[in-house]
Design a protein around this motif. Structure first.
Motif, PDB file in Angstrom:
ATOM      1  N   LEU A   1      40.866  35.857  37.180  1.00  0.00           N
ATOM      2  CA  LEU A   1      42.240  35.362  37.175  1.00  0.00           C
ATOM      3  C   LEU A   1      43.168  36.136  38.101  1.00  0.00           C
ATOM      4  O   LEU A   1      44.245  35.654  38.442  1.00  0.00           O
ATOM      5  CB  LEU A   1      42.809  35.432  35.754  1.00  0.00           C
ATOM      6  N   SER A   2      42.761  37.339  38.512  1.00  0.00           N
ATOM      7  CA  SER A   2      43.722  38.174  39.235  1.00  0.00           C
ATOM      8  C   SER A   2      43.792  37.847  40.720  1.00  0.00           C
ATOM      9  O   SER A   2      44.641  38.371  41.423  1.00  0.00           O
ATOM     10  CB  SER A   2      43.420  39.657  39.017  1.00  0.00           C
ATOM     11  N   ALA A   3      42.905  36.975  41.202  1.00  0.00           N
ATOM     12  CA  ALA A   3      43.012  36.553  42.599  1.00  0.00           C
ATOM     13  C   ALA A   3      43.525  35.117  42.658  1.00  0.00           C
ATOM     14  O   ALA A   3      43.457  34.390  41.673  1.00  0.00           O
ATOM     15  CB  ALA A   3      41.658  36.647  43.277  1.00  0.00           C
ATOM     16  N   ASP A   4      44.025  34.737  43.814  1.00  0.00           N
ATOM     17  CA  ASP A   4      44.482  33.372  44.042  1.00  0.00           C
ATOM     18  C   ASP A   4      43.314  32.431  43.753  1.00  0.00           C
ATOM     19  O   ASP A   4      42.280  32.494  44.396  1.00  0.00           O
ATOM     20  CB  ASP A   4      44.927  33.233  45.501  1.00  0.00           C
ATOM     21  N   LYS A   5      43.475  31.532  42.794  1.00  0.00           N
ATOM     22  CA  LYS A   5      42.352  30.709  42.359  1.00  0.00           C
ATOM     23  C   LYS A   5      41.916  29.705  43.416  1.00  0.00           C
ATOM     24  O   LYS A   5      40.821  29.161  43.351  1.00  0.00           O
ATOM     25  CB  LYS A   5      42.685  29.981  41.054  1.00  0.00           C
ATOM     26  N   GLN A   6      42.765  29.467  44.393  1.00  0.00           N
ATOM     27  CA  GLN A   6      42.444  28.503  45.437  1.00  0.00           C
ATOM     28  C   GLN A   6      41.275  28.964  46.297  1.00  0.00           C
ATOM     29  O   GLN A   6      40.500  28.174  46.805  1.00  0.00           O
ATOM     30  CB  GLN A   6      43.683  28.306  46.316  1.00  0.00           C
ATOM     31  N   LYS A   7      41.172  30.266  46.444  1.00  0.00           N
ATOM     32  CA  LYS A   7      40.135  30.793  47.321  1.00  0.00           C
ATOM     33  C   LYS A   7      38.821  30.941  46.557  1.00  0.00           C
ATOM     34  O   LYS A   7      38.806  31.033  45.345  1.00  0.00           O
ATOM     35  CB  LYS A   7      40.562  32.155  47.854  1.00  0.00           C
ATOM     36  N   ASP A   8      37.737  30.996  47.308  1.00  0.00           N
ATOM     37  CA  ASP A   8      36.460  31.330  46.699  1.00  0.00           C
ATOM     38  C   ASP A   8      36.581  32.747  46.155  1.00  0.00           C
ATOM     39  O   ASP A   8      37.323  33.567  46.681  1.00  0.00           O
ATOM     40  CB  ASP A   8      35.339  31.263  47.742  1.00  0.00           C
ATOM     41  N   TYR A   9      35.814  33.020  45.097  1.00  0.00           N
ATOM     42  CA  TYR A   9      35.990  34.268  44.385  1.00  0.00           C
ATOM     43  C   TYR A   9      34.703  35.080  44.487  1.00  0.00           C
ATOM     44  O   TYR A   9      33.620  34.585  44.188  1.00  0.00           O
ATOM     45  CB  TYR A   9      36.372  33.918  42.948  1.00  0.00           C
ATOM     46  N   LEU A  10      34.829  36.295  44.968  1.00  0.00           N
ATOM     47  CA  LEU A  10      33.663  37.166  45.149  1.00  0.00           C
ATOM     48  C   LEU A  10      33.402  37.976  43.890  1.00  0.00           C
ATOM     49  O   LEU A  10      34.226  38.785  43.481  1.00  0.00           O
ATOM     50  CB  LEU A  10      33.889  38.106  46.344  1.00  0.00           C
ATOM     51  N   PHE A  11      32.243  37.720  43.336  1.00  0.00           N
ATOM     52  CA  PHE A  11      31.890  38.298  42.051  1.00  0.00           C
ATOM     53  C   PHE A  11      31.264  39.673  42.261  1.00  0.00           C
ATOM     54  O   PHE A  11      30.286  39.820  42.976  1.00  0.00           O
ATOM     55  CB  PHE A  11      30.888  37.364  41.364  1.00  0.00           C
ATOM     56  N   ASN A  12      31.843  40.698  41.620  1.00  0.00           N
ATOM     57  CA  ASN A  12      31.360  42.056  41.845  1.00  0.00           C
ATOM     58  C   ASN A  12      31.463  42.868  40.555  1.00  0.00           C
ATOM     59  O   ASN A  12      32.541  43.293  40.152  1.00  0.00           O
ATOM     60  CB  ASN A  12      32.211  42.692  42.962  1.00  0.00           C
ATOM     61  N   TRP A  13      30.298  43.084  39.916  1.00  0.00           N
ATOM     62  CA  TRP A  13      30.267  43.811  38.643  1.00  0.00           C
ATOM     63  C   TRP A  13      30.926  45.184  38.740  1.00  0.00           C
ATOM     64  O   TRP A  13      31.703  45.565  37.867  1.00  0.00           O
ATOM     65  CB  TRP A  13      28.826  44.029  38.184  1.00  0.00           C
ATOM     66  N   ASP A  14      30.568  45.933  39.772  1.00  0.00           N
ATOM     67  CA  ASP A  14      31.060  47.312  39.871  1.00  0.00           C
ATOM     68  C   ASP A  14      32.581  47.348  39.949  1.00  0.00           C
ATOM     69  O   ASP A  14      33.231  48.186  39.350  1.00  0.00           O
ATOM     70  CB  ASP A  14      30.469  48.007  41.099  1.00  0.00           C
ATOM     71  N   GLN A  15      33.126  46.404  40.701  1.00  0.00           N
ATOM     72  CA  GLN A  15      34.577  46.370  40.860  1.00  0.00           C
ATOM     73  C   GLN A  15      35.252  46.011  39.542  1.00  0.00           C
ATOM     74  O   GLN A  15      36.198  46.672  39.111  1.00  0.00           O
ATOM     75  CB  GLN A  15      34.934  45.363  41.962  1.00  0.00           C
ATOM     76  N   MET A  16      34.777  44.962  38.862  1.00  0.00           N
ATOM     77  CA  MET A  16      35.518  44.459  37.700  1.00  0.00           C
ATOM     78  C   MET A  16      35.394  45.373  36.478  1.00  0.00           C
ATOM     79  O   MET A  16      36.264  45.392  35.639  1.00  0.00           O
ATOM     80  CB  MET A  16      35.068  43.037  37.350  1.00  0.00           C
ATOM     81  N   LEU A  17      34.302  46.147  36.414  1.00  0.00           N
ATOM     82  CA  LEU A  17      34.104  46.998  35.243  1.00  0.00           C
ATOM     83  C   LEU A  17      34.514  48.443  35.499  1.00  0.00           C
ATOM     84  O   LEU A  17      34.213  49.329  34.706  1.00  0.00           O
ATOM     85  CB  LEU A  17      32.639  46.939  34.805  1.00  0.00           C
ATOM     86  N   SER A  18      35.220  48.681  36.586  1.00  0.00           N
ATOM     87  CA  SER A  18      35.656  50.035  36.887  1.00  0.00           C
ATOM     88  C   SER A  18      36.949  50.357  36.134  1.00  0.00           C
ATOM     89  O   SER A  18      37.754  49.483  35.860  1.00  0.00           O
ATOM     90  CB  SER A  18      35.889  50.167  38.392  1.00  0.00           C
ATOM     91  N   PHE A  19      37.106  51.622  35.788  1.00  0.00           N
ATOM     92  CA  PHE A  19      38.375  52.040  35.193  1.00  0.00           C
ATOM     93  C   PHE A  19      39.411  52.340  36.259  1.00  0.00           C
ATOM     94  O   PHE A  19      40.561  52.579  35.962  1.00  0.00           O
ATOM     95  CB  PHE A  19      38.166  53.287  34.320  1.00  0.00           C
ATOM     96  N   ASP A  20      38.963  52.351  37.506  1.00  0.00           N
ATOM     97  CA  ASP A  20      39.886  52.613  38.614  1.00  0.00           C
ATOM     98  C   ASP A  20      40.314  51.294  39.223  1.00  0.00           C
ATOM     99  O   ASP A  20      39.482  50.462  39.549  1.00  0.00           O
ATOM    100  CB  ASP A  20      39.196  53.467  39.685  1.00  0.00           C
ATOM    101  N   GLY A  21      41.603  51.148  39.403  1.00  0.00           N
ATOM    102  CA  GLY A  21      42.091  49.972  40.106  1.00  0.00           C
ATOM    103  C   GLY A  21      42.536  48.872  39.170  1.00  0.00           C
ATOM    104  O   GLY A  21      42.680  49.055  37.968  1.00  0.00           O
ATOM    105  N   LYS A  22      42.748  47.694  39.794  1.00  0.00           N
ATOM    106  CA  LYS A  22      43.332  46.564  39.082  1.00  0.00           C
ATOM    107  C   LYS A  22      42.252  45.873  38.264  1.00  0.00           C
ATOM    108  O   LYS A  22      41.706  44.852  38.687  1.00  0.00           O
ATOM    109  CB  LYS A  22      43.924  45.620  40.134  1.00  0.00           C
ATOM    110  N   THR A  23      41.926  46.443  37.114  1.00  0.00           N
ATOM    111  CA  THR A  23      40.826  45.920  36.302  1.00  0.00           C
ATOM    112  C   THR A  23      41.239  45.867  34.834  1.00  0.00           C
ATOM    113  O   THR A  23      42.172  46.557  34.408  1.00  0.00           O
ATOM    114  CB  THR A  23      39.598  46.835  36.382  1.00  0.00           C
TER     115      THR A  23
END
Length: 570
Positions: free
Chosen positions: A430-452
């Motif tokens: 949900l945090s990216a513009d839904k119009q664009k294709d969405y790049l799925f990345n486990w490491d990014q989404m489950l990190s405690f660092d950043g917009k997660t």
RNA sequence: GCGCUCGUAGCUCAACUGGAUAGAGCAUCGGCCUUCUAAGCCGAGGGUUGCAGGUUCGAGUCCUGCCGAGCGCGCCA
């Protein structure tokens, strides 16, 4: 209650009409940088064009008319920007109102509409895959936002339970029964593929399948009974997926394609009678001139095949009419991927031609892009299959559990792993513009660092930890002024919640809520880092605890609106 | 061929719908734990916004033309 931004809009509009006797949008926004103040008004340059005067003169004149407002201080800068700083008193008044308000200052809408939201839409006898995640997550958030504004929301899960493919599926089911095999389907993909293989390789099976479609459509009881078995098994499968995703959607929201079967013939007849549709090579076609085929001929939307069969366009038209006429919807929202855009354009146009809805009726296709792996190709498992939704959900929980096992303060790790894992999945979607294709990345989404999600939930958990340690004999209260810029920044952000929700509602820009709650959590962490909350004078402690309470409520409510739960420990 | 969506830092994305010196987060490098959860905070570097024109006081944003990517374009859903 009025937000600070709305207050500024109101006094600014008033000053403009007093000085220039005109109404223009004062164009209030947050400043691009803190040195410019809290808000800015950018109308002077536009007004200069229409009344042929110098924008700086205009800005100065309006600013002068505001001079007696004790809540805002202004200055004119650049080509005619009006920079605005608000008083602590105004900020504190707002905070106190929010603190006392369970809705955090957001009024229910004053024009309640009945809104149908069509989302999720999986298929019977088919495994759900990544592609089904986005519709479910986005659609659910839209429902939550509209429900929070107290609109009358009707969820519609338009499940694909009808169509030619059921001929082969039912025949395959019959074959299994004759072989005396267990007909409980554990893997829909395997079942579907096996049926398809029989259809392609066994001419006798293919013939039976085609006949079976006719039997199904003509309502043959034995065929319907077999079809019902597939439906029931699929529903119980959905029931293993939906609860994990924590959606609002229930079995009561299912209104499958087959529901509209009795209306299809009438729908086609009505469009023919209205002269909107006509026969073309024995098929019934709605003529839509501005749409062309590959060879450049003008194209229509086929609503009945030359063999008499109906198509999904027919079902969508019948469903649309049903929603308007029977459900009495004032607005309809379809949440599907952007490949269906042309289809919905044609359906909406046809409904308008038929005058089921008029040109101004709010009907929209909220579309979204594909889910891709980090290689920018569709998400696949190692063996090359499209990844199933169940695999994805299990993996999210498993990864979150691993993360928690490293350092946890709780003994409820399974529940928390679900909250963190599924929350991460939803938030990154949900945090990216839904119009664009969405790049799925486990490491990014489950990190405690950043917009997660973990970062946000952690901020919430930290506040809960503080609130547990806060002495019971004290009472939180916002003080008369701020003692630190960290307090003031956090306070200002808290007062902007209502503006963000209202802004994101137009066009359902859910990523704005995600961005907001991230910034809020960041500002809390800054306060937490730089200002003691429990270890200070009682007066200061009560003030900062009140700020923490508002922050926690706002984080929780923001996350709730995007379908993410919080927890008190982690 | 036509249509839709898009192109911004090494990567993933913002930019309040035309506003100030294009911002965050990852990653990289450097600081901060006898202190309320360091799962955090502070700082540094990193940009000709695909290219070329145009409109405007002002363009990542609007218009035109190219280049590139993805998706769609009648009897499937």
């Amino acid at each position: 209650m009025m937000t600070i931004k709305q207050y500024i809009e109101s006094v600014m509009s008033d000053a403009i009409s007093r000085t220039y006797n005109t109404t223009i949008n004062p164009n209030i926004s947050k400043t691009s940088k803190p040195i410019f103040g809290d808000y800015q008004a950018n109308f002077a340059m536009k007004l200069a064009g229409s009344i042929k005067d110098n924008p700086i003169t205009i800005a100065n004149t309006v600013v002068k008319a505001l001079a007696d407002d004790s809540h805002i201080t202004t200055s004119v800068a650049g080509p005619g920007f009006i920079n605005i700083s608000i008083s602590s008193a105004l900020l504190i008044e707002q905070l106190n109102q929010i603190l006392a308000c369970p809705r955090l200052g957001i009024e229910p809408t004053n024009s309640v509409r009945r809104i149908v939201v069509d989302y999720s839409n999986p298929n019977i006898a088919k495994e759900m895959h990544v592609g089904h995640l986005r519709s479910a997550v986005i659609g659910d958030s839209i429902c939550r936002i509209l429900t929070f504004l107290v609109h009358d929301v009707i969820r519609q899960n338009h499940i694909g339970d009808w169509g030619t493919q059921f001929g082969q599926l039912i025949e395959y089911l019959i074959d299994l029964k004759h072989l005396g095999e267990d007909t409980t389907i554990r893997d829909f993909n395997a079942f579907y593929q096996a049926a398809q293989q029989c259809f392609n390789n066994d001419p006798a099976f293919a013939t039976r399948s085609r006949k079976r479609v006719v039997l199904l459509q003509s309502g043959d009881p034995e065929t319907l009974e077999l079809w019902q078995q597939l439906v029931d098994q699929s529903y119980s499968y959905f029931n293993t997926i939906y609860p994990k995703l924590d959606l609002l959607l229930t079995m009561d929201d299912i209104r499958p394609e087959s529901y509209y079967n009795p209306m299809l013939a009438d729908t086609v007849q009505e469009l023919v009678a209205l002269n909107i549709a006509s026969y073309d090579d024995n098929a019934v076609v709605v003529k839509l001139d501005d749409i062309k085929t590959k060879s450049g001929d003008s194209m229509g939307m086929i609503i009945q095949k030359s063999d008499g069969g109906y198509l999904y366009a027919t079902t969508d038209l019948a469903a649309l009419k049903y929603r308007v006429k029977t459900l009495k919807a004032d607005e309809i929202i379809y949440v599907t991927d952007h490949r269906q855009k042309l289809h919905f354009d044609m359906v909406f146009k046809t409904a308008k031609l038929a005058q089921w809805i008029d040109d101004s009726y709010p009907i929209q296709h909220v579309s979204f892009g594909a889910v891709l792996g980090t290689d920018k190709k569709p998400l696949k498992t190692r063996s090359g299959d499209l990844i199933t939704l169940r695999q994805l959900l299990d993996e999210a929980e498993h990864k979150a559990a691993t993360l928690l096992s490293q350092k946890s303060h709780s003994n409820d790790n399974q529940n928390i792993a679900n909250i963190i894992g599924i929350g991460s999945l939803k938030f990154s979607d949900l945090s990216a513009d839904k119009q664009k294709d969405y790049l799925f990345n486990w490491d990014q989404m489950l990190s405690f660092d950043g917009k997660t999600a973990p970062y946000l939930i952690n901020a919430y958990v930290r506040i809960q930890s503080i609130l547990r340690q806060y002495p019971k004999d004290q009472s939180p209260r916002i003080a008369d002024d701020f003692t630190s810029p960290f307090e003031r920044q956090l306070a200002l952000k808290c007062t902007q919640f209502a503006d963000v929700i209202l802004e994101s509602t137009e066009g359902f820009e859910i990523q704005k809520i995600c961005q907001y709650v991230f910034e809020l959590a960041q500002l809390f962490h800054q306060l937490y880092e730089h200002c003691p909350i429990l270890k200070c004078s009682p007066e200061l402690m009560n003030h900062r605890i009140a700020l923490c309470q508002i922050t926690a409520k706002t984080i929780k409510q923001s996350l709730h609106l995007i379908g993410i739960r919080t927890c008190d420990y982690m």
